[in-house]
Design an enzyme around this catalytic site. Structure first.
Site, PDB file in Angstrom:
ATOM      1  N   THR A  27       0.820  -1.221   0.000  1.00  0.00           N
ATOM      2  CA  THR A  27       0.000   0.000   0.000  1.00  0.00           C
ATOM      3  C   THR A  27       0.854   1.272   0.000  1.00  0.00           C
ATOM      4  O   THR A  27       0.470   2.237  -0.665  1.00  0.00           O
ATOM      5  CB  THR A  27      -1.019   0.010   1.161  1.00  0.00           C
ATOM      6  OG1 THR A  27      -0.388  -0.398   2.363  1.00  0.00           O
ATOM      7  CG2 THR A  27      -2.179  -0.919   0.872  1.00  0.00           C
ATOM      8  N   ARG A  35      -8.781  -6.673  -1.086  1.00  0.00           N
ATOM      9  CA  ARG A  35      -9.656  -7.382  -0.146  1.00  0.00           C
ATOM     10  C   ARG A  35     -10.400  -6.422   0.768  1.00  0.00           C
ATOM     11  O   ARG A  35     -11.446  -6.754   1.307  1.00  0.00           O
ATOM     12  CB  ARG A  35      -8.833  -8.328   0.722  1.00  0.00           C
ATOM     13  CG  ARG A  35      -8.362  -9.529  -0.021  1.00  0.00           C
ATOM     14  CD  ARG A  35      -7.582 -10.448   0.909  1.00  0.00           C
ATOM     15  NE  ARG A  35      -6.692 -11.282   0.146  1.00  0.00           N
ATOM     16  CZ  ARG A  35      -7.074 -12.350  -0.532  1.00  0.00           C
ATOM     17  NH1 ARG A  35      -8.339 -12.698  -0.533  1.00  0.00           N
ATOM     18  NH2 ARG A  35      -6.207 -13.050  -1.212  1.00  0.00           N
ATOM     19  N   GLN A 102       2.266 -12.866   0.012  1.00  0.00           N
ATOM     20  CA  GLN A 102       0.992 -13.076  -0.680  1.00  0.00           C
ATOM     21  C   GLN A 102       0.846 -12.111  -1.848  1.00  0.00           C
ATOM     22  O   GLN A 102      -0.074 -12.232  -2.639  1.00  0.00           O
ATOM     23  CB  GLN A 102      -0.167 -12.837   0.293  1.00  0.00           C
ATOM     24  CG  GLN A 102      -0.185 -13.806   1.461  1.00  0.00           C
ATOM     25  CD  GLN A 102      -1.090 -13.319   2.579  1.00  0.00           C
ATOM     26  OE1 GLN A 102      -2.270 -13.590   2.605  1.00  0.00           O
ATOM     27  NE2 GLN A 102      -0.518 -12.578   3.509  1.00  0.00           N
ATOM     28  N   ASP A 105       2.419  -8.407  -7.016  1.00  0.00           N
ATOM     29  CA  ASP A 105       2.629  -7.159  -7.760  1.00  0.00           C
ATOM     30  C   ASP A 105       4.032  -6.977  -8.322  1.00  0.00           C
ATOM     31  O   ASP A 105       4.321  -5.943  -8.911  1.00  0.00           O
ATOM     32  CB  ASP A 105       2.278  -5.963  -6.858  1.00  0.00           C
ATOM     33  CG  ASP A 105       2.982  -6.051  -5.509  1.00  0.00           C
ATOM     34  OD1 ASP A 105       4.141  -6.530  -5.458  1.00  0.00           O
ATOM     35  OD2 ASP A 105       2.369  -5.639  -4.508  1.00  0.00           O
ATOM     36  N   HIS A 120       1.237 -16.593  -3.995  1.00  0.00           N
ATOM     37  CA  HIS A 120       0.070 -16.493  -4.884  1.00  0.00           C
ATOM     38  C   HIS A 120       0.457 -16.149  -6.321  1.00  0.00           C
ATOM     39  O   HIS A 120      -0.395 -15.736  -7.103  1.00  0.00           O
ATOM     40  CB  HIS A 120      -0.932 -15.459  -4.339  1.00  0.00           C
ATOM     41  CG  HIS A 120      -1.570 -15.879  -3.044  1.00  0.00           C
ATOM     42  ND1 HIS A 120      -2.096 -14.972  -2.142  1.00  0.00           N
ATOM     43  CD2 HIS A 120      -1.760 -17.113  -2.498  1.00  0.00           C
ATOM     44  CE1 HIS A 120      -2.580 -15.642  -1.101  1.00  0.00           C
ATOM     45  NE2 HIS A 120      -2.393 -16.928  -1.281  1.00  0.00           N
ATOM     46  N   THR A 187       0.230  -8.018   6.928  1.00  0.00           N
ATOM     47  CA  THR A 187      -0.830  -9.005   6.698  1.00  0.00           C
ATOM     48  C   THR A 187      -1.467  -9.356   8.028  1.00  0.00           C
ATOM     49  O   THR A 187      -0.793  -9.407   9.053  1.00  0.00           O
ATOM     50  CB  THR A 187      -0.290 -10.293   6.036  1.00  0.00           C
ATOM     51  OG1 THR A 187      -1.349 -11.263   5.999  1.00  0.00           O
ATOM     52  CG2 THR A 187       0.897 -10.875   6.780  1.00  0.00           C
ATOM     53  N   SER A 188      -2.770  -9.594   7.983  1.00  0.00           N
ATOM     54  CA  SER A 188      -3.464  -9.972   9.215  1.00  0.00           C
ATOM     55  C   SER A 188      -3.485 -11.493   9.382  1.00  0.00           C
ATOM     56  O   SER A 188      -4.068 -11.997  10.336  1.00  0.00           O
ATOM     57  CB  SER A 188      -4.882  -9.423   9.197  1.00  0.00           C
ATOM     58  OG  SER A 188      -5.521  -9.784   7.994  1.00  0.00           O
ATOM     59  N   ASN A 211       2.834  -4.185  12.863  1.00  0.00           N
ATOM     60  CA  ASN A 211       1.551  -3.779  12.303  1.00  0.00           C
ATOM     61  C   ASN A 211       0.951  -2.707  13.206  1.00  0.00           C
ATOM     62  O   ASN A 211       1.040  -2.807  14.418  1.00  0.00           O
ATOM     63  CB  ASN A 211       0.605  -4.999  12.253  1.00  0.00           C
ATOM     64  CG  ASN A 211      -0.497  -4.848  11.235  1.00  0.00           C
ATOM     65  OD1 ASN A 211      -0.240  -4.450  10.106  1.00  0.00           O
ATOM     66  ND2 ASN A 211      -1.718  -5.138  11.626  1.00  0.00           N
TER      67      ASN A 211
END
Ligand SMILES: [Zn+2]
Length: 241
Positions: A27, A35, A102, A105, A120, A187-188, A211
């Site tokens: 981000t 998501r 994950q 990009d 992924h 990531t959560s 985080n």
């Protein structure tokens, strides 16, 4: 920055760090977390959940819809790696870390990361489903059809309804199993099977979360509720002695 020195010390003492990362790492490069944008994609006709447009069913049943969706929402060809990816890449280049991400990009690749496991897949590996030939992004952006044989092109990413590449999965499991420090960043850890990777860690290996929001993950030994960009900007990469 509170607690930063403790984190740096822990990182300095580790020999085999694994970064488990997700959308929050990208981000800061201007790539939104799709998501978290549920309901955004109406695509001008039937209102379907995001998961449908990123599914194997959509690719097979409505390849044009799939193509339009990914072109509009997933590709950010001008995005540049940020300090989180660059610093994590520096850790891999110093043979101090592996990255299991994950993200699809390509920003870790751009940052020069090695020991990289793209759980992924990667949006910028694009191939023809008919002949298997790879094409580059500008070719795919120009047309969803392979000009040599009319086959439908697709990115080499894991769609809903598809399995994780077994080699990537095994390499990711091995990385976590061999780690002496696990850092969860951006990531959560709610998406499976990625979240299940934590089960393969050795007992007693510290699991550290960086985080801003507190995460409720079993087995976490430390949480740094800090901005990851600031943390990685400051974190120093020591060479293995
Ligand atoms: Zn082809």
């Amino acid at each position: 920055m509170e607690n930063f020195d403790a984190l740096q010390t822990q990182v300095d003492q580790a020999q085999r760090i694994v970064f488990l990362t997700g959308a929050g790492v990208s981000t800061p490069s201007g790539i939104p977390d799709y998501r978290s944008k549920a309901g955004l994609y109406t695509n001008g006709h039937t209102n379907r959940p995001t998961e449908y447009y990123l599914s194997h069913d959509c690719l097979v049943d409505e390849p044009k819809v799939f193509y339009q969706f990914v072109m509009k929402n997933l590709y950010y060809p001008d995005a540049q790696p940020n300090v989180i990816q660059k610093k994590q890449a520096a850790f891999t280049n110093a043979n101090r870390a592996e990255i299991v991400t994950q993200n699809i990009d390509n920003l870790y690749e751009q940052a020069g990361a090695t020991h990289l496991h793209e759980f992924h897949g990667n949006l910028y590996r694009i191939y023809c489903q008919k002949c298997g030939m790879e094409v580059d992004y500008p070719t795919y952006a120009h047309s969803m059809y392979h000009e040599l044989d009319g086959g439908i092109l697709r990115p080499d990413v894991v769609l809903y309804g598809e399995g994780i590449d077994q080699e990537v999965a095994q390499a990711s499991v091995n990385a976590v199993h061999n780690a002496d420090l696990i850092l969860i960043v951006g990531t959560s850890m709610r998406v499976y099977p990625f979240a299940g990777l934590l089960d393969y860690r050795q007992p007693h290996v510290p699991v550290v979360v960086i985080n801003q929001e507190r995460l409720d993950i079993p087995g976490v030994t430390a949480q740094y509720q800090l901005n990851a960009t600031e943390v990685f900007d400051r974190l120093q990469v020591k060479e293995n002695s």
